[in-house]
Design an enzyme around this catalytic site. Structure first.
Site, PDB file in Angstrom:
ATOM      1  N   SER A 134       0.868  -1.354   0.019  1.00  0.00           N
ATOM      2  CA  SER A 134       0.144  -0.068  -0.194  1.00  0.00           C
ATOM      3  C   SER A 134       1.133   1.254   0.036  1.00  0.00           C
ATOM      4  O   SER A 134       1.853   1.611   0.746  1.00  0.00           O
ATOM      5  CB  SER A 134      -0.993  -0.006   1.205  1.00  0.00           C
ATOM      6  N   SER A 149      -0.665   4.210   0.513  1.00  0.00           N
ATOM      7  CA  SER A 149      -1.296   5.193   1.581  1.00  0.00           C
ATOM      8  C   SER A 149      -0.348   5.744   2.457  1.00  0.00           C
ATOM      9  O   SER A 149      -0.606   7.114   2.900  1.00  0.00           O
ATOM     10  CB  SER A 149      -2.682   4.466   2.030  1.00  0.00           C
ATOM     11  N   THR A 177      -8.354  -1.811   2.898  1.00  0.00           N
ATOM     12  CA  THR A 177      -8.041  -2.279   1.435  1.00  0.00           C
ATOM     13  C   THR A 177      -8.261  -3.779   1.067  1.00  0.00           C
ATOM     14  O   THR A 177      -8.804  -4.309   2.309  1.00  0.00           O
ATOM     15  CB  THR A 177      -6.824  -1.740   1.095  1.00  0.00           C
ATOM     16  N   LYS A 228     -12.822  -4.509   1.975  1.00  0.00           N
ATOM     17  CA  LYS A 228     -13.695  -3.321   1.740  1.00  0.00           C
ATOM     18  C   LYS A 228     -15.094  -3.888   1.456  1.00  0.00           C
ATOM     19  O   LYS A 228     -15.995  -2.803   1.913  1.00  0.00           O
ATOM     20  CB  LYS A 228     -13.344  -3.022   0.241  1.00  0.00           C
ATOM     21  N   ASN A 285     -13.876   2.120   1.823  1.00  0.00           N
ATOM     22  CA  ASN A 285     -12.463   2.064   2.030  1.00  0.00           C
ATOM     23  C   ASN A 285     -11.998   3.220   3.064  1.00  0.00           C
ATOM     24  O   ASN A 285     -10.906   2.874   3.573  1.00  0.00           O
ATOM     25  CB  ASN A 285     -11.562   2.319   0.700  1.00  0.00           C
ATOM     26  N   GLY A 299     -14.722  -3.980 -16.889  1.00  0.00           N
ATOM     27  CA  GLY A 299     -14.498  -4.416 -15.494  1.00  0.00           C
ATOM     28  C   GLY A 299     -15.926  -4.174 -14.753  1.00  0.00           C
ATOM     29  O   GLY A 299     -16.829  -3.284 -14.922  1.00  0.00           O
ATOM     30  N   ALA A 300     -16.093  -5.123 -13.842  1.00  0.00           N
ATOM     31  CA  ALA A 300     -17.417  -4.987 -12.905  1.00  0.00           C
ATOM     32  C   ALA A 300     -17.195  -5.568 -11.510  1.00  0.00           C
ATOM     33  O   ALA A 300     -17.881  -6.127 -10.876  1.00  0.00           O
ATOM     34  CB  ALA A 300     -18.465  -6.025 -13.684  1.00  0.00           C
ATOM     35  N   LEU A 308      -7.246   2.756 -14.042  1.00  0.00           N
ATOM     36  CA  LEU A 308      -7.246   3.004 -12.769  1.00  0.00           C
ATOM     37  C   LEU A 308      -6.023   2.260 -12.268  1.00  0.00           C
ATOM     38  O   LEU A 308      -5.578   2.223 -11.171  1.00  0.00           O
ATOM     39  CB  LEU A 308      -8.701   2.062 -11.961  1.00  0.00           C
TER      40      LEU A 308
HETATM   41  P1  NAP Z   1     -11.660  -6.936  -8.270  1.00  0.00           P
HETATM   42  O1  NAP Z   1     -12.916  -6.613  -7.593  1.00  0.00           O
HETATM   43  O2  NAP Z   1     -11.104  -8.042  -8.038  1.00  0.00           O
HETATM   44  O3  NAP Z   1     -12.067  -6.741 -10.010  1.00  0.00           O
HETATM   45  C1  NAP Z   1     -11.246  -7.168 -10.808  1.00  0.00           C
HETATM   46  C2  NAP Z   1     -11.533  -7.039 -12.245  1.00  0.00           C
HETATM   47  O4  NAP Z   1     -10.765  -7.323 -13.254  1.00  0.00           O
HETATM   48  C3  NAP Z   1     -12.686  -7.754 -12.669  1.00  0.00           C
HETATM   49  O5  NAP Z   1     -13.656  -7.019 -13.462  1.00  0.00           O
HETATM   50  C4  NAP Z   1     -12.234  -8.706 -13.563  1.00  0.00           C
HETATM   51  O6  NAP Z   1     -12.998  -9.726 -14.492  1.00  0.00           O
HETATM   52  C5  NAP Z   1     -11.026  -8.168 -14.186  1.00  0.00           C
HETATM   53  N1  NAP Z   1     -10.041  -9.024 -14.687  1.00  0.00           N
HETATM   54  C6  NAP Z   1      -8.969  -9.661 -13.780  1.00  0.00           C
HETATM   55  N2  NAP Z   1      -8.162 -10.162 -14.687  1.00  0.00           N
HETATM   56  C7  NAP Z   1      -8.991 -10.365 -15.932  1.00  0.00           C
HETATM   57  C8  NAP Z   1      -8.352 -10.777 -17.225  1.00  0.00           C
HETATM   58  N3  NAP Z   1      -7.116 -11.484 -17.372  1.00  0.00           N
HETATM   59  N4  NAP Z   1      -9.250 -10.523 -18.487  1.00  0.00           N
HETATM   60  C9  NAP Z   1     -10.378  -9.540 -18.116  1.00  0.00           C
HETATM   61  N5  NAP Z   1     -10.430  -9.148 -16.974  1.00  0.00           N
HETATM   62  C10 NAP Z   1      -9.893  -9.316 -16.045  1.00  0.00           C
HETATM   63  O7  NAP Z   1     -10.899  -5.670  -8.292  1.00  0.00           O
HETATM   64  P2  NAP Z   1     -11.038  -4.183  -7.876  1.00  0.00           P
HETATM   65  O8  NAP Z   1     -10.908  -3.838  -6.539  1.00  0.00           O
HETATM   66  O9  NAP Z   1     -12.353  -3.814  -8.761  1.00  0.00           O
HETATM   67  O10 NAP Z   1      -9.794  -3.395  -8.519  1.00  0.00           O
HETATM   68  C11 NAP Z   1      -9.420  -3.450  -9.750  1.00  0.00           C
HETATM   69  C12 NAP Z   1      -8.171  -2.729 -10.500  1.00  0.00           C
HETATM   70  O11 NAP Z   1      -8.434  -1.201 -10.029  1.00  0.00           O
HETATM   71  C13 NAP Z   1      -6.912  -3.106  -9.651  1.00  0.00           C
HETATM   72  O12 NAP Z   1      -5.929  -2.854 -10.769  1.00  0.00           O
HETATM   73  C14 NAP Z   1      -6.837  -2.176  -8.608  1.00  0.00           C
HETATM   74  O13 NAP Z   1      -5.386  -1.927  -8.188  1.00  0.00           O
HETATM   75  C15 NAP Z   1      -7.304  -0.871  -9.311  1.00  0.00           C
HETATM   76  N6  NAP Z   1      -7.731   0.261  -8.292  1.00  0.00           N
HETATM   77  C16 NAP Z   1      -7.182   1.312  -8.373  1.00  0.00           C
HETATM   78  C17 NAP Z   1      -7.670   2.256  -7.521  1.00  0.00           C
HETATM   79  C18 NAP Z   1      -7.004   3.849  -7.607  1.00  0.00           C
HETATM   80  O14 NAP Z   1      -7.286   4.609  -6.647  1.00  0.00           O
HETATM   81  N7  NAP Z   1      -6.313   4.149  -8.715  1.00  0.00           N
HETATM   82  C19 NAP Z   1      -8.673   2.270  -6.431  1.00  0.00           C
HETATM   83  C20 NAP Z   1      -9.277   0.943  -6.779  1.00  0.00           C
HETATM   84  C21 NAP Z   1      -8.838   0.026  -7.276  1.00  0.00           C
HETATM   85  P3  NAP Z   1     -13.877 -10.940 -13.973  1.00  0.00           P
HETATM   86  O15 NAP Z   1     -15.065 -10.534 -13.173  1.00  0.00           O
HETATM   87  O16 NAP Z   1     -14.170 -11.681 -15.247  1.00  0.00           O
HETATM   88  O17 NAP Z   1     -12.893 -11.639 -12.936  1.00  0.00           O
END
Ligand code: NAP
Length: 282
Positions: A18, A20, A65, A69, A89, A131-132, A220
């Site tokens: 992290s 943070s 985190t 969450k 968060n 993404g979802a 992101l």
């Molecule tokens: P999450 O709940 O685990 O969701 C992951 C997403 O990525 C799902 O939609 C998943 O699809 C998709 N995915 C993973 N591997 C894939 C692949 N090989 N091909 C296609 N889709 C794939 O994670 P999250 O918390 O939403 O976080 C997602 C991203 O956002 C991470 O990189 C995280 O670091 C980033 N993030 C950044 C911030 C920021 O402040 N910049 C804040 C929050 C999150 P499926 O549903 O099909 O598995």
């Protein structure tokens, strides 16, 4: 620092990665505030008892985190935003001693776009969100608060995108993974909320050439800082917003709640976090 200086922490499992602590300790130092911000590695089975004893542990609040969450909602009083997103968060103890929670990923996403691409949502008719997962829910919620007329969620596992439609209603539509490029022709905003493009992961298979010339692209992912998606968008002359900017902006509310001063996201703060990310992030 006195024994009564306020302290906050980030709770995760693992939590070493992290950034943070860098952000909050940078602000504590910059504003001369006697306070502390620490990492707390807490396994899921101990998470409930940990957050319920936050005050007894000397904390005025915390960030939460992965993987806590969603679970945190059960142990706190979530605000409308955290309830709508289904995840929180940021936690704080209010004046009456209640442990409250909110989701600052929503404002982190919006404020970063406001700062980097002013006017981005003026007349925004169609946004494509890839993404979802948890982050996508925060992004879609944020887009709805800005009156985006249509949001199409494209996810590898389509039923998770359909769940978002079921939860948030008509402006949010689900589309299958292989429809992504066909959706880009009238998209004013494309947002990657998946882990694709992250160092060591494949690129997001989006054909940037299909986007209209006024489109904005947000990612992101922040390692690397300039993902292949952002690089392709910049090469086409499109405006972009990166994941590090969102990370910095989402931290503002927690710091304000815990330490009593609204901090600024400055180029110096950004440089400090970039330096910590190291050459692998470039
Ligand atoms: P999450 O709940 O685990 O969701 C992951 C997403 O990525 C799902 O939609 C998943 O699809 C998709 N995915 C993973 N591997 C894939 C692949 N090989 N091909 C296609 N889709 C794939 O994670 P999250 O918390 O939403 O976080 C997602 C991203 O956002 C991470 O990189 C995280 O670091 C980033 N993030 C950044 C911030 C920021 O402040 N910049 C804040 C929050 C999150 P499926 O549903 O099909 O598995």
């Amino acid at each position: 620092m006195t024994a009564t200086a306020p302290a906050a922490c980030i709770v995760g499992w693992p939590v070493d990665h992290s950034r943070s602590p860098i952000i909050h300790n940078y602000w504590l130092k910059a504003y001369g505030i006697a306070g502390a911000y620490r990492r707390e590695a807490v396994a899921p089975e101990h998470f409930g008892s940990f957050v319920q004893s936050l005050a007894a542990r000397g904390y005025v609040g915390a960030n939460v985190t992965v993987p806590h969450k969603e679970a945190v909602l059960e142990f706190t009083l979530p605000d409308d935003r955290a309830s709508a997103v289904g995840a929180a968060n940021t936690l704080w103890i209010d004046d009456d001693g209640f442990l409250r929670s909110t989701n600052t990923d929503v404002e982190g996403f919006l404020d970063n776009l406001d700062a980097g691409a002013p006017g981005w949502n003026d007349g925004l008719d169609h946004a494509v969100v890839v993404g979802a997962g948890g982050a996508a829910r925060a992004v879609v919620h944020g887009l709805l608060t800005r009156k985006t007329r249509r949001i199409t969620v494209v996810n590898r596992t389509e039923h998770r995108a359909k769940n978002l439609h079921a939860l948030l209603g008509k402006p949010v539509q689900a589309a299958p993974w292989d429809a992504l490029n066909d959706l880009l022709g009238d998209a004013g905003l494309l947002v990657n909320t998946t882990t694709l493009g992250m160092a060591g992961q494949p690129e997001l298979p989006a054909d940037i050439g299909r986007l209209p010339g006024h489109a904005i692209v947000a990612d992101l992912v922040y390692v690397p800082l300039i993902t292949p998606l952002l690089r392709a968008a910049q090469a086409r002359g499109l405006r972009t917003a990166d994941g590090l900017g969102m990370l910095l902006h989402q931290a503002v509310r927690g710091f304000t709640l815990w330490f009593g001063r609204k901090p600024e996201v400055t180029p110096q703060l950004r440089a400090a976090v970039e330096a910590d990310l190291g050459p692998s992030a470039a």
